[in-house]
Each structure stands twice: as structure tokens, then as C-alpha cells.
Design a protein around this motif. Sequence first.
Motif, PDB file in Angstrom:
ATOM      1  N   ALA A 140      12.838  -2.723  -4.053  1.00  0.00           N
ATOM      2  CA  ALA A 140      12.073  -1.940  -5.020  1.00  0.00           C
ATOM      3  C   ALA A 140      11.575  -0.655  -4.374  1.00  0.00           C
ATOM      4  CB  ALA A 140      10.906  -2.755  -5.549  1.00  0.00           C
ATOM      5  N   GLU A 141      11.582   0.434  -5.159  1.00  0.00           N
ATOM      6  CA  GLU A 141      11.035   1.711  -4.736  1.00  0.00           C
ATOM      7  C   GLU A 141       9.858   2.050  -5.639  1.00  0.00           C
ATOM      8  OE1 GLU A 141      14.276   4.417  -5.002  1.00  0.00           O
ATOM      9  OE2 GLU A 141      15.488   3.389  -3.474  1.00  0.00           O
ATOM     10  N   TYR A 142       8.858   2.723  -5.095  1.00  0.00           N
ATOM     11  CA  TYR A 142       7.604   2.920  -5.819  1.00  0.00           C
ATOM     12  C   TYR A 142       7.206   4.395  -5.849  1.00  0.00           C
ATOM     13  CZ  TYR A 142       7.264  -2.086  -4.903  1.00  0.00           C
ATOM     14  OH  TYR A 142       7.515  -3.426  -4.820  1.00  0.00           O
ATOM     15  N   ASP A 143       6.458   4.760  -6.898  1.00  0.00           N
ATOM     16  CA  ASP A 143       5.858   6.081  -6.942  1.00  0.00           C
ATOM     17  C   ASP A 143       4.439   6.004  -6.377  1.00  0.00           C
ATOM     18  OD1 ASP A 143       4.233   4.974  -8.912  1.00  0.00           O
ATOM     19  OD2 ASP A 143       5.336   5.903 -10.575  1.00  0.00           O
ATOM     20  N   ASP A 144       3.711   7.104  -6.438  1.00  0.00           N
ATOM     21  CA  ASP A 144       2.373   7.148  -5.839  1.00  0.00           C
ATOM     22  C   ASP A 144       1.386   6.201  -6.516  1.00  0.00           C
ATOM     23  OD1 ASP A 144       3.268   9.031  -4.078  1.00  0.00           O
ATOM     24  OD2 ASP A 144       2.527  10.754  -5.234  1.00  0.00           O
ATOM     25  N   LEU A 363      -1.661  -8.220   6.229  1.00  0.00           N
ATOM     26  CA  LEU A 363      -1.410  -6.798   6.461  1.00  0.00           C
ATOM     27  C   LEU A 363       0.050  -6.450   6.208  1.00  0.00           C
ATOM     28  CD1 LEU A 363      -3.442  -6.221   9.765  1.00  0.00           C
ATOM     29  CD2 LEU A 363      -4.251  -6.242   7.385  1.00  0.00           C
ATOM     30  N   GLN A 364       0.280  -5.335   5.516  1.00  0.00           N
ATOM     31  CA  GLN A 364       1.622  -4.821   5.240  1.00  0.00           C
ATOM     32  C   GLN A 364       2.180  -4.136   6.488  1.00  0.00           C
ATOM     33  OE1 GLN A 364       3.965  -4.607   3.022  1.00  0.00           O
ATOM     34  NE2 GLN A 364       3.075  -5.492   1.172  1.00  0.00           N
ATOM     35  N   VAL A 365       3.433  -4.463   6.845  1.00  0.00           N
ATOM     36  CA  VAL A 365       4.030  -3.831   8.035  1.00  0.00           C
ATOM     37  C   VAL A 365       5.328  -3.104   7.710  1.00  0.00           C
ATOM     38  CG1 VAL A 365       3.023  -5.626   9.502  1.00  0.00           C
ATOM     39  CG2 VAL A 365       5.395  -5.848   8.740  1.00  0.00           C
ATOM     40  N   TRP A 499      -4.206  -8.221  -9.611  1.00  0.00           N
ATOM     41  CA  TRP A 499      -3.970  -8.161  -8.175  1.00  0.00           C
ATOM     42  C   TRP A 499      -2.719  -8.914  -7.753  1.00  0.00           C
ATOM     43  CZ3 TRP A 499      -3.601 -12.512  -5.235  1.00  0.00           C
ATOM     44  CH2 TRP A 499      -4.037 -13.709  -5.845  1.00  0.00           C
ATOM     45  N   SER A 500      -2.422 -10.036  -8.394  1.00  0.00           N
ATOM     46  CA  SER A 500      -1.258 -10.824  -7.969  1.00  0.00           C
ATOM     47  C   SER A 500       0.045 -10.086  -8.252  1.00  0.00           C
ATOM     48  CB  SER A 500      -1.259 -12.186  -8.654  1.00  0.00           C
ATOM     49  OG  SER A 500      -1.164 -12.055 -10.058  1.00  0.00           O
ATOM     50  N   THR A 501       0.086  -9.327  -9.345  1.00  0.00           N
ATOM     51  CA  THR A 501       1.266  -8.519  -9.644  1.00  0.00           C
ATOM     52  C   THR A 501       1.415  -7.403  -8.626  1.00  0.00           C
ATOM     53  OG1 THR A 501       1.081  -8.995 -12.013  1.00  0.00           O
ATOM     54  CG2 THR A 501       2.377  -7.072 -11.378  1.00  0.00           C
ATOM     55  N   VAL A 502       0.317  -6.745  -8.305  1.00  0.00           N
ATOM     56  CA  VAL A 502       0.344  -5.690  -7.296  1.00  0.00           C
ATOM     57  C   VAL A 502       0.784  -6.259  -5.952  1.00  0.00           C
ATOM     58  CG1 VAL A 502      -1.048  -4.009  -6.017  1.00  0.00           C
ATOM     59  CG2 VAL A 502      -1.427  -4.342  -8.476  1.00  0.00           C
ATOM     60  N   LEU A 503       0.238  -7.413  -5.595  1.00  0.00           N
ATOM     61  CA  LEU A 503       0.556  -8.057  -4.320  1.00  0.00           C
ATOM     62  C   LEU A 503       2.053  -8.246  -4.145  1.00  0.00           C
ATOM     63  CD1 LEU A 503      -0.724  -9.680  -1.823  1.00  0.00           C
ATOM     64  CD2 LEU A 503      -0.210 -11.702  -3.199  1.00  0.00           C
ATOM     65  N   THR A 504       2.706  -8.733  -5.196  1.00  0.00           N
ATOM     66  CA  THR A 504       4.106  -9.142  -5.074  1.00  0.00           C
ATOM     67  C   THR A 504       5.108  -8.066  -5.439  1.00  0.00           C
ATOM     68  OG1 THR A 504       4.043 -10.072  -7.313  1.00  0.00           O
ATOM     69  CG2 THR A 504       3.504 -11.555  -5.500  1.00  0.00           C
ATOM     70  N   THR A 505       4.725  -7.111  -6.284  1.00  0.00           N
ATOM     71  CA  THR A 505       5.714  -6.155  -6.792  1.00  0.00           C
ATOM     72  C   THR A 505       5.387  -4.699  -6.482  1.00  0.00           C
ATOM     73  OG1 THR A 505       4.679  -5.909  -8.986  1.00  0.00           O
ATOM     74  CG2 THR A 505       6.229  -7.727  -8.690  1.00  0.00           C
ATOM     75  N   GLN A 506       4.192  -4.408  -5.987  1.00  0.00           N
ATOM     76  CA  GLN A 506       3.813  -3.024  -5.713  1.00  0.00           C
ATOM     77  C   GLN A 506       3.324  -2.909  -4.269  1.00  0.00           C
ATOM     78  OE1 GLN A 506       1.156  -1.536  -8.794  1.00  0.00           O
ATOM     79  NE2 GLN A 506       2.195  -2.765 -10.344  1.00  0.00           N
ATOM     80  N   THR A 507       4.194  -3.280  -3.349  1.00  0.00           N
ATOM     81  CA  THR A 507       3.782  -3.394  -1.948  1.00  0.00           C
ATOM     82  C   THR A 507       3.463  -2.051  -1.307  1.00  0.00           C
ATOM     83  OG1 THR A 507       6.117  -3.415  -1.303  1.00  0.00           O
ATOM     84  CG2 THR A 507       5.034  -5.541  -1.603  1.00  0.00           C
ATOM     85  N   ASP A 508       3.842  -0.944  -1.957  1.00  0.00           N
ATOM     86  CA  ASP A 508       3.475   0.369  -1.437  1.00  0.00           C
ATOM     87  C   ASP A 508       2.060   0.777  -1.839  1.00  0.00           C
ATOM     88  OD1 ASP A 508       5.950   0.550  -0.350  1.00  0.00           O
ATOM     89  OD2 ASP A 508       6.563   2.372  -1.390  1.00  0.00           O
TER      90      ASP A 508
END
Length: 622
Positions: A140-144, A363-365, A499-508
Motif C-alpha cells: 500500500a502507498e499513502y498520501d500525507d 514502533l514503526q520501522v 485507530w485499528s483501521t489506521v494501525l493496520t492500513t495506514q502505516t505511514d
Amino acid sequence: MRTSRVIATGAIVATSALVLAGCSAPNRDPEIVGGSAITVAWNDPFFAFNVNTSANNAAANANIVHVTSDGFIDYDPTPELVENTEFGSVEEVSSDPLTIKYTVNDAVTWSDGTPFDGADLLLTWAANTTHRSAGEVPEAEYDDEGNVTNQDAIDAAADAGVYWGTDPAPGLQLDLASAVPTLADDNKSFTVVYDQPYADWKTMFAPDTTAISAHGTVQLAYPGEYDDAQAAKDAFIAAVNDNDTAFLGKVASEYRTGYDYTSMPEEPQKTLSNGPYTITDLVENQYVTLTAREDYTWGPLPHYETITIRFIPDPQAQVQALQNGEVQIVSGQPTTDLLQQLEATEGIEWESSLEGTYEHVDLQVANGGVFDPATYGGDEAKAQQIREAFLLTIPRQEIVEKLITPIAPDATTRDSLVFLPGADGYEESVDASGVDRYSGDDAAIEEAKGLLAQAGEANPSVRFMTASSNPRRQQELQLIKASAEKAGFTIVDASAEDWSTVLTTQTDAYDAALFGWQSEGLGVGEPSPNYITGGINNYYGWSDPELDQILKDVEVTLDPAEAQGKLVDAEKIIMDKSWSVPIFQFPGVVAWSDQVANVKPGFLSPQYFWNAWEWAPVEAAE
């Protein structure tokens, strides 16, 4: 199959290495009380029936699926493994190679009358291995704003191949069975041959993994072509045996997305049940109603004719609904005010105890953020120093003292990511991992400052994500913010209601996440989905070859003591990488009307829903 973690009241599912114990499920005479109904509360709304996919592995879904589904095993609140011999039998045919035969009893059927059999187990195998998958799905690629910008490409690639959405790790769990399982005895038996000895073979085919029907999924994938259920099963069995990717591609797409719904679906296949209850009504963001099956005979038998689960996010509103008689069971994270309210309310029983959920920070790496080596030109050591510095500032003891001990006086920090407190291996792992240094005290703050100075980053900015609507989480965030700022960090509040949706699908969209893992089982392979490269719950890009090998070895280690030692080694690596840190074990509270019998809080997922079929009006239970 216990492969995942469940998102529940800010939780997703934890780990342990306890020894499994078996007993047979209780049986009672059928006693559905005509016209009886109970309404209970849960904090999050139901949104999908297939909890085996990484996107849908949430407690709000798992609770419902547990009540509508059956399997060969389950867990009681002890917790101990329970073998449901009324559903079927599990036999170790050979130890070399490990060969397990699952036999489904003749009485077991889906709610449309179709027999449950080996075709349904074959669907579970195909969907949870790499051996019947094809093609690759782009990252997945994300915008700002954290929105996925290449969703069309992801969907197109998934639909073009055979992508089930379960993201199985190669060489783990059912992926260890590379040969197609054998069906026999009119498809009532299903024999699996494992390539290597598999320590957790007893935990395969629990209710969550057997909830999706083979014939129903084929009918959804090929509408109008397989109206006959047996024809649908035969076509699926043939496609699996022949590795017919063209046929399986559509089936996999339906398995992945066809069971996603937030209101009552038109297609009856989407609500098929092999357990004591069936979904009969669903109103988006309001409630779901389950109705008892009168033909159900292969497990603990229900008493209430209908169970309605209302979605009430606010714990205070849940208690008020209980006091008003609008609901009969509630649960949540207790506060001193809430417990005082319950204590002062007549006609209510309640129990507060530790749950199988623990709070932690991850933590995101691999998202281009502050903890990602790519941000520093691939400098792994520098990124690790910054991660370590941040975790050193987490005021774990202060959080426990200020937020948890007022409601659980004996509460202490949880100090292991891998072992449940009190389990064999917990103390050994704590001693070896060095977790005690992550304290947020003065010495830890000074050490953090030194690490940031060595890294040449005096004021790193961390986007911190947690549940915006959860008061305790917000209090934790403020304590963490105050502590981290002492060392020089800037904390940017990235909290989200979803938050759970952000956690799993919006990792940026975040660098650090605060939530809870909830234990779902007791197998030694429980940690793997979280920490192995590409694991279904590894949302952060964590990867270490030595750790991967240890986690794979644990899965095929039959000696409990040897497996325990390997898990101690695994936790040491996780801590040395500074990926995550535990904080505390959840105190929980379940409260219910004294007119409802047999409510028993559960430790593992699905918490108090674990024995929903035993709930009964008091007058019927006497």
C-alpha cells in the motif's frame, strides 16, 4: 487455528507458552426458552464475518463468529483447551511424519441444512497456506493524510491472482502441510500430513477458522452456476487438488471480501452458521441479533432464543444502559467511578479481574518515519538508538501506579511480550530480556538523552497513535508525552477514533502505536504472527533472520522446556531490536443483571461471550 491477535477495546491478541490440557465439552438437554431474549453490549460494531483475514481480525467480529460457529476445540476461562467431541474427533495417526485425522460427526450441518465436512476444512487449509496462493499484491502507498493511493492496483492484483487475505507466513502452522489433505469417509474425514512435527496441531480448526463454508463461498464466487451445494463442494475440491488458479482466484476473492458487511446481507451464504446461533438481523453501527438454531445438537446447547449485541462505545453509557434495563450484560475497562456505580446499583452482579489482554507500545520501522533506518540512509544502528531512546522514556511504572492500581491495587507492570505473567518461562524471559531498563525513570531519561546525542538527533518528532475516544489511552498518552519530552522528543498526537483501521492500513500515518494484544490461545506458536517477517500482525516491517528461524523452530519443537528456552531467546532479540515494550495486564470488569444466569467472564478472546449458549433466564436455570 490460532494464528492471530484480536482487536478488542483497544486490543489485538497476545501470547503465552502454557501447556495445553484437554477435556470434553459439556452436554445438556435442549432447552431453548420460547420467546426469550437477551440484549448485551460491546464497544465496537461488527463489520465482517470472516475473521481469518488480516483486515477483519477484530474482537467485534470474533465475538459474533464465536457464538455462531463450532470447531474441534475451544478454550474455557481457566484457561484450558476443551475438545468438542460432539463436533468431531481428532486422532494422531502417525508421529513420523506427523499425520492428524479430523473426523466430523454426521449430525453437524450448516444452517441451510448442508453437511459440514472435509470440503469446509479444505477451504481453511487452502486459505491459510501459501500452497494455494498465486500472484503478488503491491504494498500500500499513502498520501500525507494516510489514505491509500493505490487501492485500485491492490484490488486488481489480488483479484487477478489467488489471494485469500490471510497472509500466512511460509513454513508456519498449516503451511507446514504442503501436501493437499486427504478426504475420505464420504468427505467426513480430513487427514493432514505435516512436513515436520508441529507442536500446536491440537489447536487447529477452532470455531473462528471453521466459520466459512466451502459451498457458500463457491456460490458467492460463481452466482447461479452451483445452486446445488454438493456440486459447489465437488468443484472446489477438484480445484484445490488440481491447483486450478483460475477457479480458485474467484473463490479467494470472495473469501477475502465477500463476508465484509455492516448491515444485513441479501445473500444467505454470508450468514451461514455451523454453530448454535445464526445472524438474523444487523443494523449498521447499532446492533446485531443472533437467533438460536432449533436443529443444533453437536455442542453446548443454547437457552435464549435470541441474543442482541448493541454497539455502545462509551463504558459509562454501557453501565447506564445496564442500570436502565436496556441491556443485561456489559464489559469494559474499569475506572474507580464506574466500579463505584456498579457497587451502588441494585439488581446487578459484577466481577473485576485480569483479562488476557496487555497494553504495549509498538514502533514503526519501515514507513519512512523517525524509527526507520531508511530515514537515515539505511543506518540501522542509528535508527535502533532512537527507538531504544524512545522506549526508555515510556513511564511504565508511573502509568500503572496512576491509572491501574487505583482499580487493581495489586497491579504491576507486565514485563514480557511473549509469556503471560505466571506462566512457565515468564520470569526467565524477564531476567534475560533487559526489559526493566524501559522504565521512564530519571536514569532511563538520562540514558535516552545519551543515545539521542550519539545518534545526532537531539529533538526527534514522533507521531503517536492511539484511540482518541478512549479516556485511559489518552491519559497514558499524556504521561508518555511528558516523559518523552524530558529526553528531547517531540510527541505529535496522531490519535484516531478508528485507530485499528489506521494501525493496520495506514502505516505511514504514525510512528508509535499504543493498544492491547489479547490472548486467543495457549499454543507455543502464538508469538509468531506478531514478530516474524511478514506475519499477519506485523504491521511495522519488523524483520530479523535469527528471530524468524527461532519462531519457525518453536513451531516444530515438541519438548515444552526446549520450546520455552527458544521463546526466551526470541524475546531477547525483540527487546534488543527496541521494537516494542509491554506496560500492564488489563484489569477488566463484566457486569450483568441478576436475572441472567451463567454469566462467566473469560480470560481469552472472546471474553464473556465464550459461553453465550449457557446464558439463561434465572427462572429457567433454577
